[in-house]
Design a protein around this motif. Structure first.
Motif, mmCIF file in Angstrom:
data_model
loop_
_atom_site.group_PDB
_atom_site.id
_atom_site.type_symbol
_atom_site.label_atom_id
_atom_site.label_comp_id
_atom_site.label_asym_id
_atom_site.label_seq_id
_atom_site.Cartn_x
_atom_site.Cartn_y
_atom_site.Cartn_z
ATOM 1 N N THR A 39 6.186 10.401 4.040
ATOM 2 C CA THR A 39 5.016 9.515 4.034
ATOM 3 C C THR A 39 4.500 9.288 5.457
ATOM 4 N N VAL A 40 3.211 8.986 5.526
ATOM 5 C CA VAL A 40 2.594 8.630 6.806
ATOM 6 C C VAL A 40 2.212 7.158 6.684
ATOM 7 N N ILE A 41 2.639 6.352 7.657
ATOM 8 C CA ILE A 41 2.367 4.915 7.580
ATOM 9 C C ILE A 41 0.867 4.660 7.702
ATOM 10 N N ASP A 42 0.376 3.807 6.816
ATOM 11 C CA ASP A 42 -1.047 3.506 6.808
ATOM 12 C C ASP A 42 -1.267 2.165 7.510
ATOM 13 N N LEU A 43 -1.901 2.214 8.671
ATOM 14 C CA LEU A 43 -2.136 0.968 9.414
ATOM 15 C C LEU A 43 -3.576 0.474 9.241
ATOM 16 N N SER A 44 -4.284 1.042 8.229
ATOM 17 C CA SER A 44 -5.676 0.608 8.050
ATOM 18 C C SER A 44 -5.692 -0.873 7.688
ATOM 19 N N GLY A 45 -6.731 -1.544 8.150
ATOM 20 C CA GLY A 45 -6.799 -3.003 7.929
ATOM 21 C C GLY A 45 -6.316 -3.758 9.160
ATOM 22 N N ILE A 46 -5.580 -3.075 10.037
ATOM 23 C CA ILE A 46 -5.159 -3.711 11.302
ATOM 24 C C ILE A 46 -6.035 -3.085 12.386
ATOM 25 N N GLU A 47 -6.517 -3.940 13.285
ATOM 26 C CA GLU A 47 -7.395 -3.414 14.329
ATOM 27 C C GLU A 47 -6.588 -2.720 15.415
#
Ligand code: URA
Length: 434
Positions: free
Chosen positions: A67-75
């Motif tokens: 898996t690739v960590i999804d940091l979307s939603g954090i600026e």
């Protein structure tokens, strides 16, 4: 497709196609291709190398194995730093809060001590209560709150590397530039970083003993990073002598606090600030390295990085107050000193020998399942270039037990070389590559 043909192609020095690499790595991760065939392939890569295109294709296949960590939603911006490993190298503990204080987010996934090199996770876990097994949700939450989080890899992150690294460790195939490149970059791309600063070490305590080899590795990492869409910069730095004055898990946390308070030893501060400068540039906070360094110095002097480090200790389960109370006295009772046998100068402290001795002390481990001792380690009272008189203490040493102390002391004494005249000092930072 057959694994044996892929092995023979590589043995003949041919460039493997992305499909061949996908077949091999996916088959291995799925348990369909056995260890012995992948070992033979790794040895062929060790001797024959890989083209830049092949290295990039291998890195992509490995990245896609988990898996690739999804940091979307954090600026963002999300910028991380990675070191190829050394002795006394605690710059990550300073850089993560420093970057955060400059408005950069650092999603830091680190490793443990193995062989003679130290591990960031073992250092952090020397802080009572500190947890490095964050769930992805905790990792995201703490990055959003503190600007950075420091954790180990979850089992879903690049499973191909976990298998392959363990195999390389026991088949003499660790020191291969394309395999190291794919191993490091697949994990860094999976943790969610957009840009990466690499501290590529060379010298006795590093994987790459010679500067020329270190430079090849740095170039391979920067080129492959670009092929993956990761903005990557690298520094080639000296690891012939341990970095800083402390080697040991809690000892290195203490020295990191010293750096965060602006009173770290000169060599450690220099490498930290130069790496921080590149993080500032990649994170869009400074136009060039000189301005990035000035920003790092100003930010450290303002005290915010220290505040964020202590905040992170709390966020990850530790007690900052207790950490500060333990400072200076959390040491194993099994202790001794190494003294100078003659008058003169210290001309060299061999990082590999110190790292090897620190495994005896309990700082590091021989096998993955070994436990480390938080309060063991070495403090240097003098380093390369220092003048000493016979009988002066050169190191204070703490060991997990008497047996470890007895094994380490002769190795530590042997690690120090002396000269009559002041030695020529090695350059700490040899090159900057971007
Ligand atoms: N560190 C890694 O993560 N992988 C390697 O292959 C070598 C060092």
């Amino acid at each position: 497709m057959r694994a044996v043909d892929i092995i023979m192609n590589k043995r003949a020095g041919k460039e493997l196609s992305p499909e061949e690499l996908q077949f091999l790595i996916n088959g291995y991760t799925a348990g369909e291709i056995p260890d012995y065939q992948v070992s033979a392939w790794a040895m062929a890569v060790f001797f024959r190398g890989m083209t830049p295109g092949e290295t990039a294709a291998l890195t992509k296949v490995m990245l896609k194995s988990g898996t690739v960590i999804d940091l979307s939603g954090i600026e963002g911006p999300f910028v991380d730093k990675h070191s190829t490993g050394g002795v006394g190298d605690k710059t990550s503990l300073v850089l993560a809060p420093l970057a955060a204080a400059m408005g950069i987010r650092d999603p830091m996934m680190s490793g443990r001590a193995l062989g003679h090199t130290g591990g960031t996770l073992d250092k952090l876990e020397a802080i009572p209560g500190y947890r490095t097994n964050l769930s992805v949700e905790e990792f995201r939450r703490i990055i959003a709150a503190d600007g950075f989080a420091m954790t180990g890899q979850t089992k879903d992150i690049v499973p191909a590397d976990r298998l392959l690294y363990a195999l390389r460790d026991v088949t003499g195939t660790v020191e291969s530039i394309p395999l190291i490149t794919a191993s490091i970059l697949s994990k860094k791309a999976a943790e969610g970083a957009e840009a990466l600063v690499l501290d590529v070490k060379y010298g006795s305590g590093a994987f790459m003993k010679e500067a020329a080899e270190g430079e090849k590795l740095a170039l391979s990492l920067v080129d492959t990073g670009a092929a993956l869409g990761l903005n990557t910069a690298a520094l080639l730095t000296d690891m012939d002598e341990p970095l800083g004055n402390m080697v040991g898990n809690f000892l290195e946390v203490e020295e990191s606090l010293d750096c965060l308070e602006g009173k770290g030893p000169a060599d450690l501060m220099e490498v930290t600030l130069e790496l921080g400068a590149r993080m500032a540039v990649l994170g869009g906070k400074a136009p060039d390295a000189a301005a990035g360094r000035a920003l790092c110095e100003k930010t450290l002097a303002g005290g915010k990085p220290r505040e964020l480090f202590l905040q992170n200790v709390k966020s990850q389960g530790g007690d900052p107050q207790r950490l500060l109370e333990l400072r200076g006295n959390y040491r194993s009772p099994v202790t001794a000193r190494v003294k100078a046998p003659r008058n003169g100068y210290i001309s060299r402290i061999d990082a590999w020998k110190v790292g090897r001795a620190s495994v005896d002390l309990g700082v590091g481990r021989n096998r993955t399942e070994d436990k480390v001792c938080p309060t063991a380690g070495v403090q240097f009272h003098a380093k390369r270039g220092g003048a000493v008189k016979a009988g002066d203490p050169v190191m204070s040493v703490w060991a997990a037990d008497e047996k470890g102390l007895a094994a380490a002391l002769p190795r530590l004494a042997d690690a120090v070389e002396y000269s009559d005249a002041a030695p020529k000092l090695r350059k700490l930072i040899l090159k900057s590559i971007s």
